[in-house]
Design a protein around this motif. Structure first.
Motif, mmCIF file in Angstrom:
data_model
loop_
_atom_site.group_PDB
_atom_site.id
_atom_site.type_symbol
_atom_site.label_atom_id
_atom_site.label_comp_id
_atom_site.label_asym_id
_atom_site.label_seq_id
_atom_site.Cartn_x
_atom_site.Cartn_y
_atom_site.Cartn_z
ATOM 1 N N ARG A 240 38.858 37.231 45.671
ATOM 2 C CA ARG A 240 37.939 37.900 45.103
ATOM 3 C C ARG A 240 38.037 38.279 43.742
ATOM 4 O O ARG A 240 37.450 38.104 42.790
ATOM 5 C CB ARG A 240 37.827 39.325 45.972
ATOM 6 N N ILE A 241 39.564 38.317 43.357
ATOM 7 C CA ILE A 241 39.730 38.565 41.845
ATOM 8 C C ILE A 241 39.453 37.184 41.196
ATOM 9 O O ILE A 241 39.098 37.171 40.026
ATOM 10 C CB ILE A 241 41.300 38.799 41.823
ATOM 11 N N ALA A 242 39.782 36.074 41.673
ATOM 12 C CA ALA A 242 39.385 34.736 41.078
ATOM 13 C C ALA A 242 38.018 34.584 40.835
ATOM 14 O O ALA A 242 37.644 34.117 39.722
ATOM 15 C CB ALA A 242 40.075 33.722 41.813
ATOM 16 N N GLN A 243 37.319 34.893 41.737
ATOM 17 C CA GLN A 243 35.876 34.826 41.723
ATOM 18 C C GLN A 243 35.128 35.755 40.649
ATOM 19 O O GLN A 243 34.339 35.452 39.839
ATOM 20 C CB GLN A 243 35.235 35.258 42.973
ATOM 21 N N ALA A 244 35.858 37.197 40.540
ATOM 22 C CA ALA A 244 35.447 37.863 39.445
ATOM 23 C C ALA A 244 35.908 37.545 38.167
ATOM 24 O O ALA A 244 34.947 37.751 36.989
ATOM 25 C CB ALA A 244 36.255 39.225 39.863
ATOM 26 N N LEU A 245 36.828 36.770 37.925
ATOM 27 C CA LEU A 245 37.419 36.427 36.817
ATOM 28 C C LEU A 245 36.569 34.819 36.066
ATOM 29 O O LEU A 245 37.051 34.394 35.121
ATOM 30 C CB LEU A 245 38.943 36.025 36.666
ATOM 31 N N GLY A 246 35.725 34.576 37.277
ATOM 32 C CA GLY A 246 35.273 33.312 37.081
ATOM 33 C C GLY A 246 35.904 31.830 37.019
ATOM 34 O O GLY A 246 35.797 31.086 36.154
#
Length: 397
Positions: free
Chosen positions: A391-397
């Protein structure tokens, strides 16, 4: 991304071995070469002919093949691959990997290699949750072994829970991440973990029951996705993961100082259980029992590290994640904490008596963000960490 990559695929003995056939097909579709190794137990579930036919290469299974071993074939196999994948990784195979056994071809390859290793665990839910398996998992991860899954769901044995091997496309994604350093490559991420110890005198301190297991798992999962992780840890029960920058602290003030020194970062995850209070004037020598009375301790409030970073006006991380360990009205208290602190997400969990969360191997969390909340099923802390890292990877693009 996988074109011309050579994957050494070790197929363990479990019902999930049938998924390895589809995994081979998916990898070859993407241009990867697959060299299959079938364990004796694995051959009880899939045939050597089907594995070899799908791989388009010779299958290996016997450590004592005289033709190969005259040229030290197990050494060559273990080091010529770009990545070694174990799918399914059974409880037995994980245990032998963790103990460094080398009594068949698969375990010998894994011990003789300096190549990256990715495992996809698959087993009964009780086997997965057993402390021995979780200890072995921790050992393997500290040794640098990457892990994908397992997933929750119905099992062939009729039970339900974590233990299902990840789907072939999920494993393919993990393979791509392992070979490309992951979606967080080039990102700096800060993780705080463990308790703090606030001194009363040189031998006594105020602390809590946090083991540091969840924060450690999060740091490891973020590193697996390619992030440069600055891991600020209090006196935790578990050792820090390999491959991260470790900063050890004792007190809340020391943790705040270390956090400030680590900035700027792209994301900050505050999983540490920081003591809210400290003794205002800790004694410089051991306090003795005095007849006729108890010592009087005056307390002071510790710095609020999460709020300090979340409310920064300059240099604030793109994503700030806090944790809320609650015993009552978990959702309401965690939601209020998110608003009060100013962080982007709060990971809330119930640590009341009987849950086994604080200091245990599992977690049951709700991820609260500005656009709503997600209730995640109860799962191992490693799985919580992997899901949060994605989820963090997705949020940071």
């Amino acid at each position: 991304m996988l074109a011309s990559k050579n994957i050494l695929l070790i197929i363990g003995g479990g019902i999930a071995a049938f998924k390895a056939l589809d995994l081979i097909r998916r990898l070859r579709e993407r241009g990867a070469g697959v060299t299959p190794v079938l364990t004796r137990a694995g051959a009880e579930f899939v045939t050597p002919l089907s594995v070899s036919a799908l791989a388009g290469r010779r299958l290996f299974s016997d450590l004592f093949d005289l033709t190969d071993e005259s040229e030290m074939g197990h050494i060559e196999l273990s080091r010529s691959a770009d990545l070694i994948v174990v799918a399914p990784a059974t409880a037995d195979l994980m245990a032998r990997m963790a103990q460094g056994q080398a009594d068949d071809l698969a375990s010998t390859l894994l011990l003789a290699t300096d190549t990256k290793v990715l495992i996809a665990p698959a087993m009964n839910v009780r086997m997965w949750e057993h402390p021995a398996t979780q200890r072995n998992l921790g050992t393997l991860q500290r040794d640098g072994v990457r892990v994908v899954g397992p997933n929750d769901g119905d099992m062939a044995c009729g039970e339900h829970g974590p233990g299902r091997m990840s789907e072939p496309l999920e494993i393919v994604a993990a393979i791509e991440a392992a070979l490309t350093d992951g979606p967080l490559r080039g990102r700096r991420v800060l993780v705080t973990s463990g308790p703090t110890h606030e001194p009363i005198d040189p031998v006594r301190y105020i602390a809590n029951r946090s083991s540091g297991a969840q924060g450690t798992a999060i740091a490891r999962a973020l590193a697996d996705l390619g992030a440069h992780v600055i891991f600020v840890t209090g006196p935790a029960d578990v050792p820090p993961p390999e491959g991260v920058e470790v900063i050890r602290v004792e007190t809340a003030q020391q943790m705040l100082d270390a956090v400030q020194d680590a900035l700027p970062v792209d994301a900050a995850i505050f999983a540490a259980a920081v003591a809210d209070w400290r003794v205002k004037d800790a004694a410089s020598s051991k306090m003795k029992k005095d007849k006729g009375g108890l010592p009087r301790l005056e307390f002071a409030e510790n710095p609020d590290i999460l709020a300090h970073v979340a409310q920064m006006t300059e240099g604030r991380p793109t994503l700030v994640v806090g944790f809320a360990a609650e015993t009552d009205d978990v959702f309401a208290n965690a939601t209020a904490k998110r608003a009060r602190k100013g962080c982007d997400w709060i990971v809330a969990n119930d640590v009341s008596d009987g849950t086994g969360i604080m200091g245990g191997a599992e977690n049951d969390v709700t991820l609260i963000a500005g656009d709503g909340a997600e209730d995640w099923p109860r799962m191992g802390k490693t799985q919580v960490a992997a899901r949060l890292a994605e989820r963090i990877a997705q949020a940071l693009g």
